[in-house]
Design an enzyme around this catalytic site. Structure first.
Site: not given
Length: 186
Positions: A31, A56
């Site tokens: 990723y 996040w």
């Protein structure tokens, strides 16, 4: 012009200092490697680009940590949450506002200082600390009757599809100095 969102996954997560845009990326997952490859492709082919690395992300839409915690918190008395990963929770709405603000500046001025920028919430915490605050706020708001007990665990005890960087704190001083945009505490 192209505005592109990227991720802290381009870094190894082995630092103890906030990552700057000039720090060498070293992804530890597929990723992260694909995120970095996307950045490189844009930099090599699009002159007017703004790449915004963030981390996040949470918000009211889509799957994210806050929604997962609220869902689990309403069903159980104890939840195991990773305590050895540190980052800065970033509200999706604030990322959208930054992109809109920069697009409006481009429309108004006809130019922008293009390049790579970091933007995230301004207060580092662990996932376990973030979960504790989510439950505290949810209890105050009446979304849950009682906050579940948080059991801090290591990353290795909760396997994930992609290895997360242990340190995901981004330095946002460049976006602040260039555009006057200062992230808020999560």
């Amino acid at each position: 012009p192209l505005f592109h969102l990227s991720s802290e996954y381009v870094f190894s997560g082995e630092s103890t200092e906030p990552y700057r845009e000039t720090d060498q990326p070293l992804p530890t997952s597929v990723y992260g490697a694909t995120r970095l490859a996307g950045e490189m492709a844009i930099i090599q082919t699009v002159e007017q680009h703004l790449i915004l690395r963030t981390s996040w992300i949470y918000g009211e839409y889509g799957n994210n940590f806050v929604k997962t915690m609220l869902n689990l918190g309403s069903k159980t008395d104890e939840i195991s949450v990773v305590s050895d990963q540190v980052g800065c929770p970033t509200r999706s709405r604030s990322v959208a506002r930054v992109l809109i603000e920069l697009a409006l500046r481009y429309c108004r001025d006809g130019d922008l200082e293009w390049g790579l920028y970091h933007y995230s919430g301004s207060s580092p915490c662990s996932w376990a600390e973030f979960a504790a605050e989510i439950f505290h706020e949810a209890e105050l708001a009446g979304l849950i009757k009682k906050a579940p007990r948080i059991l801090p665990v290591t990353s290795g005890s909760l396997p994930r599809a992609a290895v997360r960087p242990a340190w995901s704190v981004l330095d946002y001083s460049r976006i602040e100095a260039t555009f006057g945009i200062r992230p808020k505490p999560w």
